[in-house]
Design a protein around this motif. Structure first.
Motif, short mmCIF file in Angstrom:
data_model
loop_
_atom_site.label_atom_id
_atom_site.label_comp_id
_atom_site.label_asym_id
_atom_site.label_seq_id
_atom_site.Cartn_x
_atom_site.Cartn_y
_atom_site.Cartn_z
N LEU A 64 28.37 -8.59 20.52
CA LEU A 64 29.02 -8.32 19.24
C LEU A 64 30.20 -9.28 19.00
CD1 LEU A 64 28.33 -6.20 17.05
CD2 LEU A 64 30.31 -4.89 17.86
N LEU A 65 30.91 -9.61 20.06
CA LEU A 65 32.00 -10.58 19.95
C LEU A 65 31.49 -11.96 19.56
CD1 LEU A 65 34.13 -9.42 23.00
CD2 LEU A 65 34.99 -9.61 20.65
N HIS A 66 30.32 -12.32 20.09
CA HIS A 66 29.72 -13.61 19.72
C HIS A 66 29.40 -13.63 18.22
CE1 HIS A 66 27.54 -17.34 20.91
NE2 HIS A 66 26.90 -17.07 19.79
N TRP A 67 28.85 -12.53 17.76
CA TRP A 67 28.55 -12.42 16.32
C TRP A 67 29.83 -12.48 15.50
CZ3 TRP A 67 29.52 -7.57 13.51
CH2 TRP A 67 29.11 -7.63 12.17
N ALA A 68 30.87 -11.79 15.94
CA ALA A 68 32.13 -11.77 15.20
C ALA A 68 32.74 -13.16 15.08
CB ALA A 68 33.12 -10.82 15.88
N GLU A 109 27.70 3.14 19.02
CA GLU A 109 28.45 3.71 17.90
C GLU A 109 29.93 3.35 18.01
OE1 GLU A 109 27.14 4.98 15.17
OE2 GLU A 109 25.24 4.50 16.16
N VAL A 110 30.44 3.31 19.23
CA VAL A 110 31.83 2.90 19.44
C VAL A 110 32.01 1.43 19.05
CG1 VAL A 110 33.62 2.51 21.21
CG2 VAL A 110 32.26 4.62 21.23
N LEU A 111 31.03 0.61 19.42
CA LEU A 111 31.09 -0.82 19.09
C LEU A 111 31.02 -1.03 17.57
CD1 LEU A 111 28.75 -2.26 21.86
CD2 LEU A 111 31.25 -2.35 21.78
N VAL A 112 30.13 -0.31 16.92
CA VAL A 112 30.01 -0.43 15.46
C VAL A 112 31.30 0.03 14.78
CG1 VAL A 112 28.81 0.49 13.43
CG2 VAL A 112 27.49 -0.27 15.42
N ASP A 113 31.88 1.10 15.29
CA ASP A 113 33.12 1.61 14.72
C ASP A 113 34.24 0.58 14.85
OD1 ASP A 113 34.79 3.80 13.62
OD2 ASP A 113 35.75 3.72 15.57
N ALA A 114 34.33 -0.06 16.02
CA ALA A 114 35.36 -1.09 16.23
C ALA A 114 35.15 -2.25 15.27
CB ALA A 114 35.33 -1.58 17.67
N ALA A 115 33.90 -2.65 15.09
CA ALA A 115 33.60 -3.74 14.16
C ALA A 115 34.01 -3.37 12.74
CB ALA A 115 32.11 -4.08 14.22
N SER A 116 33.68 -2.16 12.34
CA SER A 116 34.02 -1.69 11.00
C SER A 116 35.52 -1.67 10.77
CB SER A 116 33.44 -0.29 10.78
OG SER A 116 33.77 0.20 9.51
N LYS A 147 22.64 -3.76 13.43
CA LYS A 147 21.44 -4.58 13.54
C LYS A 147 21.56 -5.59 14.67
CE LYS A 147 19.64 -4.60 8.78
NZ LYS A 147 19.38 -5.48 7.61
N VAL A 148 22.73 -6.22 14.78
CA VAL A 148 22.97 -7.19 15.86
C VAL A 148 22.72 -6.53 17.22
CG1 VAL A 148 24.78 -8.51 17.06
CG2 VAL A 148 24.58 -8.64 14.57
N LEU A 149 23.23 -5.32 17.38
CA LEU A 149 23.09 -4.62 18.66
C LEU A 149 21.65 -4.16 18.88
CD1 LEU A 149 26.38 -2.55 18.44
CD2 LEU A 149 25.92 -4.46 20.00
N ASP A 150 21.06 -3.54 17.87
CA ASP A 150 19.72 -2.97 18.02
C ASP A 150 18.65 -4.04 18.20
OD1 ASP A 150 20.84 -0.48 17.77
OD2 ASP A 150 20.19 -0.16 15.70
N GLU A 151 18.86 -5.20 17.59
CA GLU A 151 17.85 -6.27 17.65
C GLU A 151 18.05 -7.21 18.84
OE1 GLU A 151 17.99 -8.16 13.84
OE2 GLU A 151 17.37 -6.34 12.75
N GLY A 152 19.08 -6.98 19.62
CA GLY A 152 19.30 -7.80 20.81
C GLY A 152 19.77 -9.22 20.53
N ARG A 153 20.39 -9.41 19.37
CA ARG A 153 20.83 -10.76 18.99
C ARG A 153 21.91 -11.29 19.95
NH1 ARG A 153 22.11 -10.28 12.60
NH2 ARG A 153 20.46 -8.80 12.06
N TYR A 154 21.90 -12.60 20.11
CA TYR A 154 22.91 -13.36 20.86
C TYR A 154 22.90 -13.09 22.36
CZ TYR A 154 24.54 -13.95 16.08
OH TYR A 154 24.62 -14.21 14.74
N ALA A 155 21.85 -12.44 22.86
CA ALA A 155 21.77 -12.20 24.30
C ALA A 155 21.68 -13.52 25.07
CB ALA A 155 20.56 -11.32 24.63
N ASP A 156 20.84 -14.42 24.60
CA ASP A 156 20.68 -15.71 25.28
C ASP A 156 21.97 -16.52 25.23
OD1 ASP A 156 18.08 -15.05 25.85
OD2 ASP A 156 17.21 -16.27 24.24
N GLU A 157 22.64 -16.49 24.08
CA GLU A 157 23.88 -17.25 23.94
C GLU A 157 24.97 -16.73 24.87
OE1 GLU A 157 21.73 -17.60 19.96
OE2 GLU A 157 21.98 -16.10 21.54
#
Length: 215
Positions: free
Chosen positions: A108-112, A140-147, A158-168
């Motif tokens: 999530l930090l990578h996405w941010a 849910e805690v992560l999504v709340d922090a992002a919000s 979506k970022v979390l559920d879809e596994g985005r940025y795992a490789d990065e």
């Protein structure tokens, strides 16, 4: 004209000395305002990549990993609490009953970072864990922090559920490990200078001023 510095802050969101180090760095940068212009990137490091989703009891974890006695833990916690207070960070370590896996937090930090909100999210996650005692492996805690820092909650989910940025994230972790980073925080300035640990603001201030002067 302010000298430009690039800082890679290698850390984990369940590392108390990372919270202390970031608070110290922030204070040092306030003191250096007008002298340096800083670009900060928060790089991933997992203290406990092997942990299961439910985490582990903090006392058991510290005893197993470091051999800490209850007395040593209490003394260390008071040192950390005071060092945090010195730089404006509130540790409520009595609320922190477990330690967690942080891979999703790093994704999530990578996405941010792609949205220019990485620093705000980093600070929110450190506060969620160390001040509020929340489970930073819980989505849910992560999504709340992002919000709370102005990021879109639905997109964060979506970022979390879809596994985005795992490789990065894994690639960045591997890179810093290959560079010899074994403990955090590790603060790397201009890809060349290392400031290790949760140093006081004066250490960051002096080091950054000296590095900036070298051009």
């Amino acid at each position: 004209m302010a000298n430009k510095l690039k800082i890679d802050f290698v850390s984990d969101v369940v590392c108390p000395w990372c919270a202390v180090g970031l608070g110290s760095l922030d204070e040092a940068l306030r003191r250096l305002e007008g002298e340096v212009e800083v670009e900060i990137h928060f790089q991933p490091f997992e203290l406990n990549p092997q942990l299961a989703p439910e985490g582990e009891d903090v006392g058991e974890h510290l005893a197993r990993k470091y051999g800490s006695t209850p007395e040593q833990m209490k003394q260390n916690q008071e040192t950390i609490r005071q060092r945090g207070a010195d730089v404006g960070f509130t540790f409520n370590l009595d609320k922190r009953s477990r330690i967690y896996n942080t891979f999703d937090a790093h994704r999530l930090l990578h996405w941010a970072e792609t949205l220019g909100r990485q620093g705000e999210l980093k600070r929110a996650l450190l506060g969620a864990y160390f001040t509020d005692g929340r489970n930073v492996s819980d989505r849910e805690v992560l999504v709340d922090a992002a919000s709370k820092v102005g990021l879109d909650a639905a997109e964060a989910r979506k970022v979390l559920d879809e596994g985005r940025y795992a490789d990065e994230v894994r690639a960045q972790e591997a890179f810093y490990q290959s560079q010899g980073v074994r403990a955090v925080p590790s603060v790397i300035v201009n890809d060349r200078y290392l400031i290790q640990g949760g140093q006081p603001p004066e250490v960051f201030e002096d080091s950054l001023r000296r590095i900036a002067a070298e051009g």
